[in-house]
Design a protein around this motif. Structure first.
Motif, PDB file in Angstrom:
ATOM      1  N   ASN A 282       0.842  -1.178   0.000  1.00  0.00           N
ATOM      2  CA  ASN A 282       0.000   0.000   0.000  1.00  0.00           C
ATOM      3  C   ASN A 282       0.886   1.238   0.000  1.00  0.00           C
ATOM      4  O   ASN A 282       1.770   1.387   0.834  1.00  0.00           O
ATOM      5  N   ASN A 283       0.672   2.124  -0.955  1.00  0.00           N
ATOM      6  CA  ASN A 283       1.469   3.327  -1.083  1.00  0.00           C
ATOM      7  C   ASN A 283       0.609   4.554  -0.845  1.00  0.00           C
ATOM      8  O   ASN A 283      -0.541   4.609  -1.280  1.00  0.00           O
ATOM      9  N   PHE A 284       1.184   5.560  -0.203  1.00  0.00           N
ATOM     10  CA  PHE A 284       0.490   6.818   0.025  1.00  0.00           C
ATOM     11  C   PHE A 284       1.426   7.947  -0.393  1.00  0.00           C
ATOM     12  O   PHE A 284       2.577   7.994   0.029  1.00  0.00           O
ATOM     13  N   PHE A 285       0.928   8.809  -1.249  1.00  0.00           N
ATOM     14  CA  PHE A 285       1.748   9.889  -1.769  1.00  0.00           C
ATOM     15  C   PHE A 285       0.973  11.200  -1.759  1.00  0.00           C
ATOM     16  O   PHE A 285      -0.261  11.206  -1.844  1.00  0.00           O
ATOM     17  N   THR A 286       1.699  12.294  -1.656  1.00  0.00           N
ATOM     18  CA  THR A 286       1.103  13.611  -1.838  1.00  0.00           C
ATOM     19  C   THR A 286       1.435  14.079  -3.252  1.00  0.00           C
ATOM     20  O   THR A 286       2.455  13.692  -3.825  1.00  0.00           O
TER      21      THR A 286
ATOM     22  N   GLU B 266      -8.203  30.463  -9.448  1.00  0.00           N
ATOM     23  CA  GLU B 266      -7.053  29.565  -9.382  1.00  0.00           C
ATOM     24  C   GLU B 266      -6.283  29.769  -8.076  1.00  0.00           C
ATOM     25  O   GLU B 266      -5.863  28.802  -7.435  1.00  0.00           O
ATOM     26  N   LYS B 267      -6.104  31.021  -7.689  1.00  0.00           N
ATOM     27  CA  LYS B 267      -5.394  31.316  -6.444  1.00  0.00           C
ATOM     28  C   LYS B 267      -6.117  30.719  -5.251  1.00  0.00           C
ATOM     29  O   LYS B 267      -5.504  30.103  -4.372  1.00  0.00           O
ATOM     30  N   LYS B 268      -7.442  30.877  -5.204  1.00  0.00           N
ATOM     31  CA  LYS B 268      -8.224  30.319  -4.103  1.00  0.00           C
ATOM     32  C   LYS B 268      -8.166  28.793  -4.094  1.00  0.00           C
ATOM     33  O   LYS B 268      -8.006  28.173  -3.038  1.00  0.00           O
ATOM     34  N   LEU B 269      -8.289  28.211  -5.278  1.00  0.00           N
ATOM     35  CA  LEU B 269      -8.296  26.752  -5.362  1.00  0.00           C
ATOM     36  C   LEU B 269      -6.966  26.163  -4.936  1.00  0.00           C
ATOM     37  O   LEU B 269      -6.915  25.210  -4.151  1.00  0.00           O
ATOM     38  N   LEU B 270      -5.881  26.717  -5.431  1.00  0.00           N
ATOM     39  CA  LEU B 270      -4.561  26.170  -5.114  1.00  0.00           C
ATOM     40  C   LEU B 270      -4.240  26.268  -3.629  1.00  0.00           C
ATOM     41  O   LEU B 270      -3.494  25.445  -3.086  1.00  0.00           O
ATOM     42  N   SER B 271      -4.834  27.254  -2.957  1.00  0.00           N
ATOM     43  CA  SER B 271      -4.617  27.371  -1.514  1.00  0.00           C
ATOM     44  C   SER B 271      -5.393  26.313  -0.744  1.00  0.00           C
ATOM     45  O   SER B 271      -5.084  26.019   0.417  1.00  0.00           O
ATOM     46  N   ALA B 272      -6.406  25.722  -1.389  1.00  0.00           N
ATOM     47  CA  ALA B 272      -7.253  24.721  -0.724  1.00  0.00           C
ATOM     48  C   ALA B 272      -6.883  23.290  -1.095  1.00  0.00           C
ATOM     49  O   ALA B 272      -7.152  22.354  -0.335  1.00  0.00           O
ATOM     50  N   VAL B 273      -6.263  23.095  -2.246  1.00  0.00           N
ATOM     51  CA  VAL B 273      -5.959  21.746  -2.743  1.00  0.00           C
ATOM     52  C   VAL B 273      -4.937  21.033  -1.859  1.00  0.00           C
ATOM     53  O   VAL B 273      -3.927  21.593  -1.465  1.00  0.00           O
ATOM     54  N   SER B 274      -5.262  19.786  -1.560  1.00  0.00           N
ATOM     55  CA  SER B 274      -4.322  18.900  -0.871  1.00  0.00           C
ATOM     56  C   SER B 274      -4.341  17.573  -1.624  1.00  0.00           C
ATOM     57  O   SER B 274      -5.061  16.642  -1.269  1.00  0.00           O
ATOM     58  N   GLY B 275      -3.564  17.506  -2.692  1.00  0.00           N
ATOM     59  CA  GLY B 275      -3.574  16.338  -3.557  1.00  0.00           C
ATOM     60  C   GLY B 275      -2.925  15.123  -2.901  1.00  0.00           C
ATOM     61  O   GLY B 275      -1.810  15.207  -2.391  1.00  0.00           O
ATOM     62  N   LYS B 276      -3.641  14.013  -2.921  1.00  0.00           N
ATOM     63  CA  LYS B 276      -3.125  12.774  -2.352  1.00  0.00           C
ATOM     64  C   LYS B 276      -3.602  11.602  -3.200  1.00  0.00           C
ATOM     65  O   LYS B 276      -4.667  11.648  -3.809  1.00  0.00           O
ATOM     66  N   TYR B 277      -2.811  10.544  -3.209  1.00  0.00           N
ATOM     67  CA  TYR B 277      -3.259   9.332  -3.891  1.00  0.00           C
ATOM     68  C   TYR B 277      -2.638   8.104  -3.240  1.00  0.00           C
ATOM     69  O   TYR B 277      -1.616   8.174  -2.551  1.00  0.00           O
ATOM     70  N   THR B 278      -3.300   6.995  -3.447  1.00  0.00           N
ATOM     71  CA  THR B 278      -2.819   5.707  -2.954  1.00  0.00           C
ATOM     72  C   THR B 278      -3.191   4.652  -3.982  1.00  0.00           C
ATOM     73  O   THR B 278      -4.121   4.845  -4.780  1.00  0.00           O
TER      74      THR B 278
ATOM     75  N   HIS C  70     -11.146  -4.245 -20.891  1.00  0.00           N
ATOM     76  CA  HIS C  70     -10.134  -3.261 -20.524  1.00  0.00           C
ATOM     77  C   HIS C  70      -8.854  -3.929 -20.023  1.00  0.00           C
ATOM     78  O   HIS C  70      -7.744  -3.476 -20.324  1.00  0.00           O
ATOM     79  N   LEU C  71      -8.998  -5.015 -19.285  1.00  0.00           N
ATOM     80  CA  LEU C  71      -7.853  -5.707 -18.686  1.00  0.00           C
ATOM     81  C   LEU C  71      -7.400  -6.919 -19.488  1.00  0.00           C
ATOM     82  O   LEU C  71      -6.548  -7.673 -19.036  1.00  0.00           O
ATOM     83  N   ASP C  72      -7.959  -7.090 -20.664  1.00  0.00           N
ATOM     84  CA  ASP C  72      -7.573  -8.222 -21.508  1.00  0.00           C
ATOM     85  C   ASP C  72      -6.077  -8.159 -21.830  1.00  0.00           C
ATOM     86  O   ASP C  72      -5.558  -7.135 -22.278  1.00  0.00           O
ATOM     87  N   GLY C  73      -5.370  -9.259 -21.576  1.00  0.00           N
ATOM     88  CA  GLY C  73      -3.939  -9.313 -21.839  1.00  0.00           C
ATOM     89  C   GLY C  73      -3.076  -8.784 -20.708  1.00  0.00           C
ATOM     90  O   GLY C  73      -1.843  -8.835 -20.802  1.00  0.00           O
ATOM     91  N   CYS C  74      -3.696  -8.285 -19.644  1.00  0.00           N
ATOM     92  CA  CYS C  74      -2.943  -7.731 -18.513  1.00  0.00           C
ATOM     93  C   CYS C  74      -2.701  -8.808 -17.455  1.00  0.00           C
ATOM     94  O   CYS C  74      -3.564  -9.647 -17.200  1.00  0.00           O
ATOM     95  N   SER C  75      -1.553  -8.759 -16.832  1.00  0.00           N
ATOM     96  CA  SER C  75      -1.235  -9.704 -15.765  1.00  0.00           C
ATOM     97  C   SER C  75      -1.388  -9.094 -14.386  1.00  0.00           C
ATOM     98  O   SER C  75      -1.456  -9.806 -13.387  1.00  0.00           O
ATOM     99  N   LYS C  76      -1.449  -7.766 -14.326  1.00  0.00           N
ATOM    100  CA  LYS C  76      -1.611  -7.059 -13.064  1.00  0.00           C
ATOM    101  C   LYS C  76      -2.638  -5.948 -13.209  1.00  0.00           C
ATOM    102  O   LYS C  76      -2.893  -5.454 -14.321  1.00  0.00           O
ATOM    103  N   ALA C  77      -3.218  -5.562 -12.066  1.00  0.00           N
ATOM    104  CA  ALA C  77      -4.148  -4.435 -12.041  1.00  0.00           C
ATOM    105  C   ALA C  77      -3.767  -3.513 -10.898  1.00  0.00           C
ATOM    106  O   ALA C  77      -3.523  -3.960  -9.773  1.00  0.00           O
ATOM    107  N   ALA C  78      -3.693  -2.233 -11.199  1.00  0.00           N
ATOM    108  CA  ALA C  78      -3.446  -1.222 -10.174  1.00  0.00           C
ATOM    109  C   ALA C  78      -4.779  -0.609  -9.790  1.00  0.00           C
ATOM    110  O   ALA C  78      -5.492  -0.061 -10.638  1.00  0.00           O
ATOM    111  N   LEU C  79      -5.137  -0.716  -8.507  1.00  0.00           N
ATOM    112  CA  LEU C  79      -6.349  -0.087  -7.995  1.00  0.00           C
ATOM    113  C   LEU C  79      -5.923   1.245  -7.379  1.00  0.00           C
ATOM    114  O   LEU C  79      -5.230   1.275  -6.372  1.00  0.00           O
ATOM    115  N   MET C  80      -6.330   2.322  -7.998  1.00  0.00           N
ATOM    116  CA  MET C  80      -5.844   3.656  -7.634  1.00  0.00           C
ATOM    117  C   MET C  80      -6.961   4.520  -7.078  1.00  0.00           C
ATOM    118  O   MET C  80      -8.093   4.490  -7.564  1.00  0.00           O
ATOM    119  N   CYS C  81      -6.632   5.303  -6.043  1.00  0.00           N
ATOM    120  CA  CYS C  81      -7.564   6.266  -5.468  1.00  0.00           C
ATOM    121  C   CYS C  81      -6.861   7.611  -5.349  1.00  0.00           C
ATOM    122  O   CYS C  81      -5.692   7.666  -4.951  1.00  0.00           O
TER     123      CYS C  81
END
Length: 231
Positions: A2-6, A40-52, A83-94
């Protein structure tokens, strides 16, 4: 694993935001440009980008359902199988841009609806940018593998109601504060869950089309006689 990144977002794709706002190829005038600068200025001050994300081996794909090794989530439907035809792995991303963006949009809807609309469009660009960074990270982890595009629950015939289980198996609640309500709506709203296939051989990325899209009846681009960038 499990990976967590900003994911730091320092600017918004203005051309994409204008497309979301159904402005077409019209060049914004000074008034619109100033409005977008403020938003844009207001949004960028509020954004907290994260993914796992979590990577699973695909143990079976019979054309109707995909099963993953060591994962309780079973993805059903012909579209996800294709969509996954021919794939050996799947990445579940949030991915998410955080709860403060939802709060900002709600506040602007009370005080300035024009800004609320622009910020909402720009936040759509922001979450796509976070997803792109997540994809880059996955690609760096598997440099010798080929990747499909992102396929989300609710697209085609992949049921939207797998959302909660999707978040559970990726530990998204604890990792990035991403949850789903009883109607499978993500919270924070400006968030994405998606499946990315990985293959040892080149894969047909199978462009998304309007016929299979679950948003085709309400799509603002179709109403304008155009198509989204995923067409």
């Amino acid at each position: 694993m499990n990976n967590f990144f900003t994911a730091e977002i320092s600017s918004i794709n203005r051309a994409e935001a204008l497309r979301y706002l159904a402005c077409g190829d019209n060049k914004p005038d000074e008034k619109v440009t100033a409005l977008m600068d403020r938003c844009e200025k207001k949004l960028l001050s509020a954004v907290s980008g994260k993914y796992t994300y979590r990577i699973y081996d695909i143990i079976s794909n019979d054309g109707c359902a995909v099963k993953l090794d060591g994962c309780t989530l079973e993805m059903t439907g012909h579209d996800i199988c294709s969509h996954l035809d021919g794939c050996s792995k799947a990445a579940l991303m949030c991915a998410t841009v955080g709860a403060e963006v939802d709060k900002l949009i709600r506040l602007e809807q009370v005080s300035d609806m024009a800004e609320a609309v622009v910020i909402d469009a720009m936040s759509g660009c922001a979450i796509e940018a976070v997803c792109d960074k997540a994809e880059e990270q996955i690609r760096s982890e598997f440099p010798d593998m080929y990747m499909t595009w992102r396929f989300s629950a609710g697209y085609g015939d992949l049921p939207i109601d797998i959302q909660r289980q999707f978040l559970e198996v990726t530990n998204a609640g604890r990792a990035i504060g991403l949850f789903s309500n009883e109607n499978s709506i993500l919270t924070p709203k400006k968030s994405v869950t998606a499946v990315i296939g990985l293959s040892e051989k080149p894969v047909d990325k199978k462009k998304r089309g309007c016929a299979a899209c679950n948003l085709k009846e309400t799509c603002i681009f179709r109403k304008k006689g155009s198509r989204c960038t995923y067409e």
